[in-house]
Each structure stands twice: as C-alpha cells, then as structure tokens.
Design a protein around this motif. Structure first.
Motif: not given
Length: 172
Positions: A48-49, A119-121, A126-128
C-alpha cells in the motif's frame, strides 16, 4: 462455510475414517497456509505504501515481486510434497500414512490462496471489495458442486482436488 464443506461431504459420503485421514493430510499441507498468511500480513502494508507513491519504478518492482512470489510459493508447495514421506515418518503415526496423498493437493490449494491474496490486495487498495463478495459466492457454489462430484467420482482425494480447483478459481 467453504473451508469445512469438504469434511462434511467426506463424512457423509465416505465416512469418519476418510475424514480423519484427510484432516491429517490437510494439517500438513496447511503449512503453506501459515507461510502465505504470514507473508501477506507483512507484505500488504508495504504494498500500500508503494502504491501510494504512484511511480513507474515502484509499480515495476511490485509486479516483479508478485511473479517471484508466485514461483516461490508454488515451489514451496512442491517441496513440502516431496518431503512429506519424511515428515510422516518422523511425526505421524503409521496408521495415518494414508493421509500423505492429500498433502500435495492441499499444499497447492494454499499456494493458490496465497497467490489470490497477492492480487486481492490491489482490490482492497482501490476499495472495490464488492467484487470479492461476488467471487466468494461463485467460488462457494463451485466448491459445493465439486466436492459432491469429485468425492463421488475419485473418493476422498476428490475433496483435496476440489479445494485446489476452488483456490485456483479464487486466484483467477
């Protein structure tokens, strides 16, 4: 619950002995699960960073690391499968040696689960996450169907194969 449906089908379709053997093989194969879960817990904050930096070099690094991880976790599952006879000889009672046939499939299932988490990260970032509920629902239906069909056709090993197919579907 998706994770326990295999044992339910095994118990109902074959019996407690098959479920017990499966549980032992599952316990050994799930060692890959401990690795992939631990890795993901450490990797996600770093990812995420890097994604927040939004630069080309970081994105290339992420993609390369993802592919390297895919290869390593699949190799780790294969390695566990290869050392399974030794693990059983040292740690498992002889009456459970029949459980060895499940380890490869369960280890591979957890490897695909680890690949899915990589890949789910991106979806979390993207908050989907609504997409994940659809994937989970479809995978649950596939899991129930495959457990019934594959256990009926292949016997107890069908449950392990079903777990692997469902984990692969989650990943894809």
């Amino acid at each position: 619950c998706i994770a326990m449906s295999d044992r339910f089908f095994l118990t109902k379709m074959i019996g407690f002995e098959a479920t017990g053997l499966y549980a032992v093989g599952y316990a050994i194969g799930s060692m890959i699960g401990f690795f992939e879960q631990s890795f993901n817990l450490a990797y996600a904050p770093w990812l995420f960073k890097k994604l927040e930096q939004n630069d080309y070099k970081s994105k290339i690094k992420i993609v390369r690391l993802t592919y390297v991880y895919f290869i390593l976790i699949l190799l780790l599952a294969l390695l566990l499968s290869l050392v399974t006879p030794l693990v059983f000889k040292i740690f498992i009672n002889k009456k459970f040696y029949g459980a060895q046939i499940f380890v490869f499939w369960i280890a591979l299932s957890f490897a695909f689960s680890g690949m899915y988490k990589m890949v789910t990260n991106y979806i979390f970032y993207v908050k989907k996450t609504h997409l994940l509920s659809v994937v989970t629902f479809i995978s649950a239906l596939i899991n129930l169907t495959l457990n019934y069909l594959l256990i009926g056709y292949f016997g107890a090993i069908g449950a392990a194969i079903s777990s692997t197919i469902v984990s692969f579907c989650f990943f894809v």
